[in-house]
Write an enzyme that holds these catalytic residues in place. Sequence first.
Site, mmCIF file in Angstrom:
data_model
loop_
_atom_site.group_PDB
_atom_site.id
_atom_site.type_symbol
_atom_site.label_atom_id
_atom_site.label_comp_id
_atom_site.label_asym_id
_atom_site.label_seq_id
_atom_site.Cartn_x
_atom_site.Cartn_y
_atom_site.Cartn_z
ATOM 1 N N ASP A 91 -4.309 -4.802 -3.223
ATOM 2 C CA ASP A 91 -3.988 -6.109 -3.892
ATOM 3 C C ASP A 91 -3.906 -6.912 -2.896
ATOM 4 O O ASP A 91 -3.206 -7.975 -3.021
ATOM 5 C CB ASP A 91 -2.784 -6.003 -4.715
ATOM 6 C CG ASP A 91 -3.122 -4.939 -5.683
ATOM 7 O OD1 ASP A 91 -4.507 -4.723 -6.062
ATOM 8 O OD2 ASP A 91 -2.083 -4.065 -6.013
ATOM 9 N N LYS B 275 -9.053 -8.367 -1.175
ATOM 10 C CA LYS B 275 -10.337 -7.945 -0.295
ATOM 11 C C LYS B 275 -11.512 -8.512 -1.118
ATOM 12 O O LYS B 275 -12.654 -8.949 -0.417
ATOM 13 C CB LYS B 275 -10.503 -6.472 -0.320
ATOM 14 C CG LYS B 275 -9.323 -5.712 0.351
ATOM 15 C CD LYS B 275 -9.768 -4.283 0.614
ATOM 16 C CE LYS B 275 -9.364 -3.450 -0.655
ATOM 17 N NZ LYS B 275 -8.011 -3.585 -1.238
ATOM 18 N N HIS C 24 -10.911 -6.156 -8.317
ATOM 19 C CA HIS C 24 -11.162 -6.657 -7.363
ATOM 20 C C HIS C 24 -11.437 -8.446 -7.943
ATOM 21 O O HIS C 24 -12.414 -8.184 -8.688
ATOM 22 C CB HIS C 24 -12.344 -6.440 -6.210
ATOM 23 C CG HIS C 24 -11.827 -5.434 -5.484
ATOM 24 N ND1 HIS C 24 -13.097 -4.584 -5.155
ATOM 25 C CD2 HIS C 24 -10.822 -4.605 -5.239
ATOM 26 C CE1 HIS C 24 -12.428 -3.497 -4.438
ATOM 27 N NE2 HIS C 24 -11.094 -3.690 -4.361
HETATM 28 P P1 IMP Z 1 -4.655 6.328 -9.569
HETATM 29 O O1 IMP Z 1 -5.265 5.985 -8.460
HETATM 30 O O2 IMP Z 1 -5.104 5.475 -10.791
HETATM 31 O O3 IMP Z 1 -4.357 7.730 -9.883
HETATM 32 O O4 IMP Z 1 -3.102 5.776 -9.337
HETATM 33 C C1 IMP Z 1 -2.419 6.097 -8.249
HETATM 34 C C2 IMP Z 1 -1.482 5.249 -7.544
HETATM 35 O O5 IMP Z 1 -2.149 4.478 -6.761
HETATM 36 C C3 IMP Z 1 -0.788 4.495 -8.659
HETATM 37 O O6 IMP Z 1 0.433 3.958 -8.048
HETATM 38 C C4 IMP Z 1 -1.648 2.803 -8.717
HETATM 39 O O7 IMP Z 1 -0.998 1.868 -9.047
HETATM 40 C C5 IMP Z 1 -2.275 2.848 -7.230
HETATM 41 N N1 IMP Z 1 -3.488 2.000 -7.226
HETATM 42 C C6 IMP Z 1 -4.610 2.686 -7.395
HETATM 43 N N2 IMP Z 1 -5.622 1.886 -7.274
HETATM 44 C C7 IMP Z 1 -5.108 0.855 -6.696
HETATM 45 C C8 IMP Z 1 -5.559 -0.517 -6.498
HETATM 46 O O8 IMP Z 1 -6.854 -0.789 -6.572
HETATM 47 N N3 IMP Z 1 -4.642 -1.476 -6.119
HETATM 48 C C9 IMP Z 1 -3.227 -0.935 -6.173
HETATM 49 N N4 IMP Z 1 -2.806 0.070 -6.433
HETATM 50 C C10 IMP Z 1 -3.703 0.940 -6.914
#
Ligand code: IMP
Length: 430
Positions: free
Chosen positions: A13, A16, A46
């Site tokens: 976040d 990008k 994004h």
């Molecule tokens: P998952 O990737 O959906 O399994 O989530 C696992 C962890 O990664 C969680 O804490 C999400 O909030 C974090 N997360 C996954 N994708 C993003 C992203 O694009 N930005 C920020 N955090 C992310």
Amino acid sequence: MKACGIFDTHWGDSGKGKITDFLLSGPWMGQIAFVARWNGGNNAGHTVVQNGKKIILRMLPSSILNPDVDSLISPMCVVNVQNLLDREIPEADKAGINLERLRIARETFTVMPWHLDLEKAEKEALGSADLGSTMNGIGPAYADITARHGITIEDLLDQNRLYARLKSVLAVKNLVPAVQAKGYTPEKMTETLFRYGQMLRPYVVKLDSFMQKSLQGPLGNELLAFFEQAQGTMLDIQSPNYPWNTSSGTTIHDLNKIFGLRLGNWGMRIGVCKAYTTSVGRRDFPTKTDGDIATYLQNHGGEFGSVTGRPRDCGWLDGVALRRAVKLNWLTHLFVTKLDILDDLPEIRICTTYKCDGNFLKTPPRSGLDRVQPNYQALPGWRSQTRGATSWGQLPAQAREFLRRIQELAGIPIIGVSTGPDTKETIWLG
Ligand code: IMP
């Protein structure tokens, strides 16, 4: 071929999407053959603001707004084809985005409906100890790649192959009651998924031939391949927040493996670093704060997940995690984002080292990030407007001092500063 890329230095976040859009429509215009999104799935969000219009992309590469480059979804991404075809592509179409240059590598893996069922069942079983995922089935989809039960885009294109693959995968998946209850059969699933495969066909390419073709022609050797990372370096499956990470690799080494790149293939590797640090999900990070500063950063910075709407935890810039990102991704430059969010603060802090078990650490430990305490350096705030600044000279002295300190901590030069959400609100120092 020369590669270039951007990498979020912390927990995602950092902006990008905007930086990709800025580089493609500004300094790197005409030099890029293709942009590859190479990790994650529709858990990423994004945000790009163009001419005052806000667009949130989830699976589509941020470059999709740029009609001059191919936008590739590459192997090691996990694609929820139903979501892409029934939701994101129609929405992009409606927003006037031209999808003619979208490409999807046939070797790319998919998120299947049972991945969502499994993640939901896991969350229920874990109760208050759940992993805080975005609930897009990303973890189970990556787990299945490793378990060798993954289904690729290529599988969706051939009905017989798809049926055979589903038969063996579902024999295993149906061992779990939460999946079995859904009644998935190879017959039913083949019909649905083959139909999605046909809809995807116009976009599908083979990775190697695509790369060769993109980089052919008189300009071929001079053109760049641009690699757009999703999530962030500290969210990598091997990062010290385990198990509160995402389930894939997010560093340059993961993409090198897929694209067969070595250091000599690389040009600029830009770290995108927010002027303060945030994280969304169930994890504590060393500089996380509560109280007025956290509320200020959250409200001024609009720190709410673009995919889930969840409020992001906020804190001061973590220079220790920054050093790790520089080292792990072989970064050559930094792009500092959201500088303007700090405009009203009387004092700004940067975490320069961690204290852990009586020792000072300049880089994070491999595990036990919850046991470290941040050491801060306080710098005076500038309390004037940097929003919309487009040159270094427009920045107040204190803001320049803050940026110089970030540069010192990272050990690499700052090449850009983002001073607002619009692509135009940017300082380029290249
Ligand atoms: P998952 O990737 O959906 O399994 O989530 C696992 C962890 O990664 C969680 O804490 C999400 O909030 C974090 N997360 C996954 N994708 C993003 C992203 O694009 N930005 C920020 N955090 C992310």
